[in-house]
Design a protein around this motif. Sequence first.
Motif, PDB file in Angstrom:
ATOM      1  N   TYR A 158     -28.085 -45.336 -79.260  1.00 50.83           N
ATOM      2  CA  TYR A 158     -26.905 -44.691 -78.672  1.00 50.83           C
ATOM      3  C   TYR A 158     -27.309 -43.885 -77.425  1.00 50.83           C
ATOM      4  O   TYR A 158     -26.624 -43.909 -76.405  1.00 50.83           O
ATOM      5  CB  TYR A 158     -26.237 -43.776 -79.689  1.00 50.83           C
ATOM      6  CG  TYR A 158     -25.600 -44.499 -80.863  1.00 50.83           C
ATOM      7  CD1 TYR A 158     -24.931 -45.705 -80.694  1.00 50.83           C
ATOM      8  CD2 TYR A 158     -25.656 -43.956 -82.155  1.00 50.83           C
ATOM      9  CE1 TYR A 158     -24.350 -46.364 -81.765  1.00 50.83           C
ATOM     10  CE2 TYR A 158     -25.072 -44.599 -83.230  1.00 50.83           C
ATOM     11  CZ  TYR A 158     -24.424 -45.803 -83.033  1.00 50.83           C
ATOM     12  OH  TYR A 158     -23.841 -46.449 -84.101  1.00 50.83           O
ATOM     13  N   GLU A 159     -28.410 -43.168 -77.547  1.00 50.51           N
ATOM     14  CA  GLU A 159     -28.862 -42.363 -76.407  1.00 50.51           C
ATOM     15  C   GLU A 159     -29.307 -43.250 -75.238  1.00 50.51           C
ATOM     16  O   GLU A 159     -29.098 -42.892 -74.068  1.00 50.51           O
ATOM     17  CB  GLU A 159     -30.009 -41.447 -76.846  1.00 50.51           C
ATOM     18  CG  GLU A 159     -29.526 -40.319 -77.754  1.00 50.51           C
ATOM     19  CD  GLU A 159     -30.639 -39.387 -78.201  1.00 50.51           C
ATOM     20  OE1 GLU A 159     -30.352 -38.191 -78.404  1.00 50.51           O
ATOM     21  OE2 GLU A 159     -31.791 -39.859 -78.356  1.00 50.51           O
ATOM     22  N   VAL A 162     -26.207 -44.290 -73.450  1.00 49.44           N
ATOM     23  CA  VAL A 162     -25.699 -43.193 -72.611  1.00 49.44           C
ATOM     24  C   VAL A 162     -26.560 -43.031 -71.366  1.00 49.44           C
ATOM     25  O   VAL A 162     -26.046 -42.770 -70.268  1.00 49.44           O
ATOM     26  CB  VAL A 162     -25.655 -41.876 -73.416  1.00 49.44           C
ATOM     27  CG1 VAL A 162     -25.334 -40.693 -72.508  1.00 49.44           C
ATOM     28  CG2 VAL A 162     -24.617 -41.976 -74.534  1.00 49.44           C
ATOM     29  N   SER A 166     -23.554 -43.183 -68.353  1.00 53.41           N
ATOM     30  CA  SER A 166     -23.176 -41.830 -68.792  1.00 53.41           C
ATOM     31  C   SER A 166     -21.697 -41.701 -69.119  1.00 53.41           C
ATOM     32  O   SER A 166     -21.249 -40.663 -69.585  1.00 53.41           O
ATOM     33  CB  SER A 166     -23.547 -40.808 -67.718  1.00 53.41           C
ATOM     34  OG  SER A 166     -22.813 -41.054 -66.522  1.00 53.41           O
ATOM     35  N   THR A 167     -20.911 -42.759 -68.871  1.00 55.79           N
ATOM     36  CA  THR A 167     -19.476 -42.728 -69.188  1.00 55.79           C
ATOM     37  C   THR A 167     -19.146 -43.609 -70.396  1.00 55.79           C
ATOM     38  O   THR A 167     -17.967 -43.840 -70.680  1.00 55.79           O
ATOM     39  CB  THR A 167     -18.640 -43.194 -67.977  1.00 55.79           C
ATOM     40  OG1 THR A 167     -18.917 -44.575 -67.715  1.00 55.79           O
ATOM     41  CG2 THR A 167     -18.949 -42.371 -66.740  1.00 55.79           C
ATOM     42  N   GLN A 169     -18.039 -44.127 -73.535  1.00 57.27           N
ATOM     43  CA  GLN A 169     -17.356 -43.193 -74.430  1.00 57.27           C
ATOM     44  C   GLN A 169     -17.767 -43.333 -75.894  1.00 57.27           C
ATOM     45  O   GLN A 169     -17.974 -42.344 -76.599  1.00 57.27           O
ATOM     46  CB  GLN A 169     -15.843 -43.372 -74.298  1.00 57.27           C
ATOM     47  CG  GLN A 169     -15.301 -43.035 -72.926  1.00 57.27           C
ATOM     48  CD  GLN A 169     -15.414 -41.559 -72.591  1.00 57.27           C
ATOM     49  OE1 GLN A 169     -15.051 -40.708 -73.390  1.00 57.27           O
ATOM     50  NE2 GLN A 169     -15.938 -41.245 -71.415  1.00 57.27           N
ATOM     51  N   LEU A 172     -21.303 -42.035 -76.383  1.00 60.08           N
ATOM     52  CA  LEU A 172     -21.281 -40.578 -76.294  1.00 60.08           C
ATOM     53  C   LEU A 172     -20.736 -39.959 -77.584  1.00 60.08           C
ATOM     54  O   LEU A 172     -21.257 -38.961 -78.074  1.00 60.08           O
ATOM     55  CB  LEU A 172     -20.425 -40.142 -75.105  1.00 60.08           C
ATOM     56  CG  LEU A 172     -21.093 -40.207 -73.734  1.00 60.08           C
ATOM     57  CD1 LEU A 172     -20.043 -40.147 -72.635  1.00 60.08           C
ATOM     58  CD2 LEU A 172     -22.103 -39.076 -73.571  1.00 60.08           C
ATOM     59  N   LEU A 191     -22.326 -32.767 -74.539  1.00 49.03           N
ATOM     60  CA  LEU A 191     -22.011 -34.199 -74.544  1.00 49.03           C
ATOM     61  C   LEU A 191     -20.499 -34.428 -74.493  1.00 49.03           C
ATOM     62  O   LEU A 191     -20.019 -35.326 -73.797  1.00 49.03           O
ATOM     63  CB  LEU A 191     -22.584 -34.848 -75.802  1.00 49.03           C
ATOM     64  CG  LEU A 191     -24.107 -35.019 -75.845  1.00 49.03           C
ATOM     65  CD1 LEU A 191     -24.567 -35.298 -77.277  1.00 49.03           C
ATOM     66  CD2 LEU A 191     -24.537 -36.159 -74.923  1.00 49.03           C
ATOM     67  N   LYS A 194     -19.111 -33.813 -71.106  1.00 51.47           N
ATOM     68  CA  LYS A 194     -19.544 -34.902 -70.227  1.00 51.47           C
ATOM     69  C   LYS A 194     -18.638 -36.112 -70.408  1.00 51.47           C
ATOM     70  O   LYS A 194     -18.215 -36.740 -69.435  1.00 51.47           O
ATOM     71  CB  LYS A 194     -20.997 -35.272 -70.545  1.00 51.47           C
ATOM     72  CG  LYS A 194     -21.562 -36.399 -69.684  1.00 51.47           C
ATOM     73  CD  LYS A 194     -21.673 -35.985 -68.238  1.00 51.47           C
ATOM     74  CE  LYS A 194     -22.252 -37.098 -67.381  1.00 51.47           C
ATOM     75  NZ  LYS A 194     -22.239 -36.756 -65.940  1.00 51.47           N
ATOM     76  N   ALA A 195     -18.331 -36.438 -71.657  1.00 53.28           N
ATOM     77  CA  ALA A 195     -17.453 -37.579 -71.938  1.00 53.28           C
ATOM     78  C   ALA A 195     -16.050 -37.340 -71.418  1.00 53.28           C
ATOM     79  O   ALA A 195     -15.405 -38.242 -70.867  1.00 53.28           O
ATOM     80  CB  ALA A 195     -17.426 -37.851 -73.440  1.00 53.28           C
ATOM     81  N   ILE A 205     -13.815 -37.830 -79.175  1.00 54.58           N
ATOM     82  CA  ILE A 205     -14.633 -36.777 -78.580  1.00 54.58           C
ATOM     83  C   ILE A 205     -13.979 -35.407 -78.793  1.00 54.58           C
ATOM     84  O   ILE A 205     -14.647 -34.429 -79.141  1.00 54.58           O
ATOM     85  CB  ILE A 205     -14.852 -37.043 -77.076  1.00 54.58           C
ATOM     86  CG1 ILE A 205     -15.818 -38.226 -76.878  1.00 54.58           C
ATOM     87  CG2 ILE A 205     -15.358 -35.804 -76.371  1.00 54.58           C
ATOM     88  CD1 ILE A 205     -17.257 -37.925 -77.245  1.00 54.58           C
TER      89      ILE A 205
END
Length: 406
Positions: A158-159, A162, A166-167, A169, A172, A191, A194-195, A205
């Motif tokens: 998952y990381e 991301v 970075s978008t 969803q 994140l 996080l 950011k999302a 989120i």
Amino acid sequence: MRSFYLFLFLVLASRAEAQEVSALAIGDSLYAVGNYSKAIAQYEQIANKNEQVYLKLARAHQAKGTLDDALTNYKLAATSTDEVIAMNEYGKLLITKRQFKEADSVFSALISVYQTNPDFYYQRGRANENRPSTISIKEPDSILKQKIAKVHKPLEDYEKAVALDSTHQKALAQVATSYLKRKDYPVVERLAFKALESYPTNVEIISTLAQSYYYKGWNEEGIEWFEKLLALGQDTQFIREKLGNLYYKKRKYEKSVEQYLGALKFSPEDWYLHATLAKLYNHTADLKSAETHGLFAVLYKDLPLDEEYYTLARTYEMKKDWKNAMKYVNRSLEEKPENKNAEYTKAIIADNYYEDRRAVLKLYEDFIKKYEKGEYAKYDPVLRLAQERRDKLNEEIFMAEGEEEE
């Protein structure tokens, strides 16, 4: 003559190809309007099926809900990583069918070729998130190390997703949820925000962020984000209960009642919701509603019922219905004799209900005797009130007896 046979062969081949093209076109049209069974029948007429036809069959079967047939055809379509679309859809369906090990293999193969595709890491993370462990600590160290090395850790995937996007969803959300479980609330919030920069209405989120504030005790912030979920149409019992509890902590009892009533719509026979509402209505002095929900809590809850009986006793106490108050405080103490609050409440109810002052005095004396030697007795406000009332009763009884002697 040879030319004639060649011509005949070309004609027949042309007709067969035309029929296959026609079956494919008809099948595509039927699939487009949701007539999946007839679309499948058309695709099946094609004699020389290639990966694209198997992919169409797989999609039609998946849309129809015949997932085993869909898997069979996806497997025929996903012959190599060159068939990336088929392999991607095949891997996702394997996750749906809970064939996690196979799904891991599919996405690992794709990652080996397409190393910068974030969604492949996300999907492999999904595959391993709920994958049953086959590792036993009783196994020899050499075998244990080999097995551990083969397992792809979901959080790492998952990381990675991301890091590549970075978008992303869903990735994140998974990372934020993982850190929520670890109670690492600052990371969760970083996080989440950011999302939300790229997708401000991501309810998954927002829910994670609201829970982060809830569990760390930031009540105002928790209220703000749970309210956002309701505004976005996410009305669930979980949200209503959490929001109701947050309003309760802020002593906004009317708003808390509103939320618990909302939760009750999802579970009308939930004794806990009724019991909570009974306590809240006591705070708002709506004693009729408190009585109603208190009785429902008793009705729906299995034993023990000490807290529910005690709440009812307090409701009747505030209504000055001393008979019922005594009835339910006694029931509470029958369920749980070591209930300090109920013992003191019984003395108060008796003080208003019994004519025999000495019987009332004994209740206070028994209470004081039981708790006056406690470690924090000198700081106990309830014990102090009981002692003050005992002294007052002794004085009243002495004065009354003196008047009788005259």
